[in-house]
Scaffold this motif. Structure first.
Motif, PDB file in Angstrom:
ATOM      1  N   ASP A 121      -2.695   6.182   0.139  1.00 44.00           N
ATOM      2  CA  ASP A 121      -2.259   4.862  -0.352  1.00 44.00           C
ATOM      3  C   ASP A 121      -0.805   4.932  -0.806  1.00 44.00           C
ATOM      4  OD1 ASP A 121      -2.219   2.313  -1.488  1.00 44.00           O
ATOM      5  OD2 ASP A 121      -3.359   2.888  -3.269  1.00 44.00           O
ATOM      6  N   LEU A 122       0.117   4.933   0.155  1.00 38.56           N
ATOM      7  CA  LEU A 122       1.533   5.033  -0.208  1.00 38.56           C
ATOM      8  C   LEU A 122       2.249   3.691  -0.075  1.00 38.56           C
ATOM      9  CD1 LEU A 122       2.457   8.557   1.231  1.00 38.56           C
ATOM     10  CD2 LEU A 122       1.814   7.933  -1.095  1.00 38.56           C
ATOM     11  N   LYS A 123       1.549   2.680   0.396  1.00 33.35           N
ATOM     12  CA  LYS A 123       2.075   1.296   0.423  1.00 33.35           C
ATOM     13  C   LYS A 123       3.531   1.259   0.905  1.00 33.35           C
ATOM     14  CE  LYS A 123      -0.724  -0.409  -3.476  1.00 33.35           C
ATOM     15  NZ  LYS A 123      -1.406   0.807  -3.957  1.00 33.35           N
ATOM     16  N   MET A 124       3.716   1.665   2.156  1.00 34.12           N
ATOM     17  CA  MET A 124       5.096   1.739   2.652  1.00 34.12           C
ATOM     18  C   MET A 124       5.712   0.353   2.846  1.00 34.12           C
ATOM     19  SD  MET A 124       5.280   4.843   5.360  1.00 34.12           S
ATOM     20  CE  MET A 124       3.913   4.330   6.378  1.00 34.12           C
ATOM     21  N   LYS A 125       6.987   0.260   2.480  1.00 33.75           N
ATOM     22  CA  LYS A 125       7.763  -0.969   2.742  1.00 33.75           C
ATOM     23  C   LYS A 125       9.224  -0.561   2.847  1.00 33.75           C
ATOM     24  CE  LYS A 125       8.776  -5.557   0.921  1.00 33.75           C
ATOM     25  NZ  LYS A 125       8.577  -6.486  -0.196  1.00 33.75           N
ATOM     26  N   ASP A 126       9.776  -0.703   4.041  1.00 37.86           N
ATOM     27  CA  ASP A 126      11.171  -0.322   4.281  1.00 37.86           C
ATOM     28  C   ASP A 126      11.562  -0.973   5.611  1.00 37.86           C
ATOM     29  OD1 ASP A 126      13.656   1.146   4.369  1.00 37.86           O
ATOM     30  OD2 ASP A 126      12.720   2.697   3.125  1.00 37.86           O
ATOM     31  N   ILE A 127      12.719  -0.647   6.129  1.00 35.10           N
ATOM     32  CA  ILE A 127      13.087  -1.222   7.426  1.00 35.10           C
ATOM     33  C   ILE A 127      12.136  -0.644   8.490  1.00 35.10           C
ATOM     34  CG2 ILE A 127      15.492  -1.692   6.825  1.00 35.10           C
ATOM     35  CD1 ILE A 127      16.233   0.905   8.354  1.00 35.10           C
ATOM     36  N   PRO A 128      11.883  -1.408   9.573  1.00 35.17           N
ATOM     37  CA  PRO A 128      10.879  -0.989  10.556  1.00 35.17           C
ATOM     38  C   PRO A 128      11.041   0.440  11.062  1.00 35.17           C
ATOM     39  CG  PRO A 128      11.550  -3.238  11.001  1.00 35.17           C
ATOM     40  CD  PRO A 128      12.436  -2.744   9.890  1.00 35.17           C
ATOM     41  N   ASN A 129      12.262   0.859  11.362  1.00 40.25           N
ATOM     42  CA  ASN A 129      12.453   2.203  11.920  1.00 40.25           C
ATOM     43  C   ASN A 129      12.008   3.303  10.946  1.00 40.25           C
ATOM     44  OD1 ASN A 129      13.530   3.805  14.145  1.00 40.25           O
ATOM     45  ND2 ASN A 129      15.012   4.500  12.597  1.00 40.25           N
ATOM     46  N   THR A 130      12.270   3.075   9.673  1.00 40.86           N
ATOM     47  CA  THR A 130      11.889   4.065   8.649  1.00 40.86           C
ATOM     48  C   THR A 130      10.378   4.105   8.480  1.00 40.86           C
ATOM     49  OG1 THR A 130      13.993   3.700   7.554  1.00 40.86           O
ATOM     50  CG2 THR A 130      12.287   4.732   6.230  1.00 40.86           C
ATOM     51  N   VAL A 131       9.757   2.916   8.483  1.00 36.13           N
ATOM     52  CA  VAL A 131       8.302   2.856   8.339  1.00 36.13           C
ATOM     53  C   VAL A 131       7.623   3.480   9.568  1.00 36.13           C
ATOM     54  CG1 VAL A 131       6.348   1.247   8.228  1.00 36.13           C
ATOM     55  CG2 VAL A 131       8.295   0.965   6.692  1.00 36.13           C
ATOM     56  N   MET A 132       8.226   3.294  10.728  1.00 41.59           N
ATOM     57  CA  MET A 132       7.665   3.898  11.948  1.00 41.59           C
ATOM     58  C   MET A 132       7.609   5.423  11.800  1.00 41.59           C
ATOM     59  SD  MET A 132       8.933   3.751  15.924  1.00 41.59           S
ATOM     60  CE  MET A 132       9.505   2.092  15.825  1.00 41.59           C
ATOM     61  N   GLY A 133       8.685   5.995  11.303  1.00 44.71           N
ATOM     62  CA  GLY A 133       8.734   7.445  11.098  1.00 44.71           C
ATOM     63  C   GLY A 133       7.730   7.890  10.046  1.00 44.71           C
ATOM     64  N   GLY A 134       7.609   7.100   8.988  1.00 44.63           N
ATOM     65  CA  GLY A 134       6.642   7.418   7.929  1.00 44.63           C
ATOM     66  C   GLY A 134       5.224   7.406   8.465  1.00 44.63           C
ATOM     67  N   ALA A 135       4.913   6.390   9.266  1.00 48.10           N
ATOM     68  CA  ALA A 135       3.557   6.265   9.822  1.00 48.10           C
ATOM     69  C   ALA A 135       3.245   7.424  10.767  1.00 48.10           C
ATOM     70  CB  ALA A 135       3.426   4.931  10.555  1.00 48.10           C
ATOM     71  N   GLU A 136       4.272   7.854  11.473  1.00 43.83           N
ATOM     72  CA  GLU A 136       4.104   8.986  12.405  1.00 43.83           C
ATOM     73  C   GLU A 136       3.742  10.251  11.614  1.00 43.83           C
ATOM     74  OE1 GLU A 136       7.525   8.967  15.052  1.00 43.83           O
ATOM     75  OE2 GLU A 136       6.866  10.923  15.798  1.00 43.83           O
ATOM     76  N   SER A 137       4.484  10.504  10.528  1.00 50.18           N
ATOM     77  CA  SER A 137       4.216  11.702   9.713  1.00 50.18           C
ATOM     78  C   SER A 137       2.845  11.630   9.055  1.00 50.18           C
ATOM     79  CB  SER A 137       5.276  11.856   8.621  1.00 50.18           C
ATOM     80  OG  SER A 137       6.536  12.042   9.194  1.00 50.18           O
ATOM     81  N   ILE A 138       2.499  10.464   8.538  1.00 50.85           N
ATOM     82  CA  ILE A 138       1.199  10.300   7.866  1.00 50.85           C
ATOM     83  C   ILE A 138       0.061  10.517   8.861  1.00 50.85           C
ATOM     84  CG2 ILE A 138      -0.348   8.547   6.884  1.00 50.85           C
ATOM     85  CD1 ILE A 138       2.040   7.452   5.310  1.00 50.85           C
ATOM     86  N   THR A 139       0.204   9.980  10.065  1.00 51.78           N
ATOM     87  CA  THR A 139      -0.854  10.130  11.069  1.00 51.78           C
ATOM     88  C   THR A 139      -1.039  11.597  11.437  1.00 51.78           C
ATOM     89  OG1 THR A 139      -0.334   7.931  11.906  1.00 51.78           O
ATOM     90  CG2 THR A 139      -1.647   9.342  13.355  1.00 51.78           C
ATOM     91  N   ARG A 140       0.063  12.327  11.525  1.00 52.57           N
ATOM     92  CA  ARG A 140      -0.018  13.768  11.845  1.00 52.57           C
ATOM     93  C   ARG A 140      -0.770  14.557  10.786  1.00 52.57           C
ATOM     94  NH1 ARG A 140       5.382  13.781  13.622  1.00 52.57           N
ATOM     95  NH2 ARG A 140       5.325  13.323  15.840  1.00 52.57           N
ATOM     96  N   LEU A 141      -0.771  14.028   9.550  1.00 53.04           N
ATOM     97  CA  LEU A 141      -1.500  14.699   8.466  1.00 53.04           C
ATOM     98  C   LEU A 141      -3.010  14.610   8.655  1.00 53.04           C
ATOM     99  CD1 LEU A 141       0.026  13.738   4.996  1.00 53.04           C
ATOM    100  CD2 LEU A 141      -0.734  15.960   5.759  1.00 53.04           C
ATOM    101  N   GLY A 142      -3.445  13.688   9.512  1.00 52.96           N
ATOM    102  CA  GLY A 142      -4.881  13.575   9.791  1.00 52.96           C
ATOM    103  C   GLY A 142      -5.646  12.706   8.809  1.00 52.96           C
TER     104      GLY A 142
END
Ligand code: C5P
Length: 238
Positions: free
Chosen positions: A61-82
């Motif tokens: 529950d990190l409630k991301m909010k930033d510009i789309p490109n930054t959130v895309m990278g965040g989502a990629e890292s979070i998904t890799r965590l499983g």
């Protein structure tokens, strides 16, 4: 789904040790575990991996909010965590939510895991009252209208559901469909402390509204006997 699998325990602890003590007392109950900013910012991905190794489903529950490109990278890292569930703020807009989904899909295409996390959007925090939303934040109209608008926007962006107050589950399901998940904090068993939550319901009332997942923190984590408190909640849910 077993009742316990619909309960998400908010591990709002400053360190992993506090969370581990709770996990020990709840051993064998198959709840989802929610890691929020307090624990993640102190213990990082290692503790998320520890939970996954123990077989728990994890909501990050990190409630991301930033510009789309930054959130895309965040989502990629979070998904890799499983993790099994994570979230972004719907107020970041449709393009940002689409970017989160794209980041998640990119990470999935690079792993062998077939488990796709549930990607949800935060609508309005359950601590926000009508007066605060109108007078401090400056959003006119009712909380319910804003929440439903955000839910429809999240659905249009391809997300799986929203975090919202149990009071808004009915209107959300009506506007976005029954298959669109609702994850509801602001749950307080009858007679318990409300804390800083303002739009609350009991577990049974929330389930009767049709919610899919209940997020429960202090009623379990701050109880003198957490296992007993959780078992009482599960009994209340039948
Ligand atoms: O202790 P309590 O049951 O109030 O915990 C609720 C949990 O749900 C907290 O971890 C809080 O961050 C989270 N949450 C919330 N409202 C939202 C989204 C998440 O209370 N809209």
């Amino acid at each position: 789904m077993e009742k316990a699998e619909q309960v998400i325990i908010a591990l709002d602890y400053p360190t992993a040790d506090g969370a581990r003590k709770l996990l020990k007392s709840l051993q064998g109950i198959p709840c989802y575990m929610k890691v929020g900013m307090q624990l993640f910012y102190s213990e990082g991905p290692a503790f998320v991996r520890e939970l996954k190794e123990q077989g728990y489903k994890v909501f990050l529950d990190l409630k991301m909010k930033d510009i789309p490109n930054t959130v895309m990278g965040g989502a990629e890292s979070i998904t890799r965590l499983g993790v099994d569930m994570f979230n972004v703020h719907a107020s970041g807009g449709k393009q940002m939510m689409e970017a989160a989904k794209e980041g998640m899909e990119k990470a999935l295409s690079q792993t062998s895991s077939k488990d796709r996390p549930i990607l949800i959007a935060v609508t309005q925090l359950t601590s926000i009252s009508q007066t605060v939303m109108n007078e401090e934040i400056g959003i006119p109209g009712s909380v319910e209208d804003t929440v439903v608008r955000y839910a429809v926007l999240a659905k249009d962006a391809g997300l799986d559901g929203v975090v919202a107050s149990p009071h808004e589950v009915g209107p959300i399901k009506q506007a976005a469909g029954t298959g669109f998940y609702t994850v509801t904090p602001g749950i307080r068993p009858a007679g318990s402390d409300t804390g800083d939550q303002s739009r609350i319901m009991t577990p049974k009332q929330a389930l009767d509204q049709g919610t899919d997942y209940l997020v429960i923190g202090r009623p379990v984590t701050a109880a003198a006997d957490s296992r007993h408190a959780l078992e009482a909640i599960l009994k209340e849910m039948i």
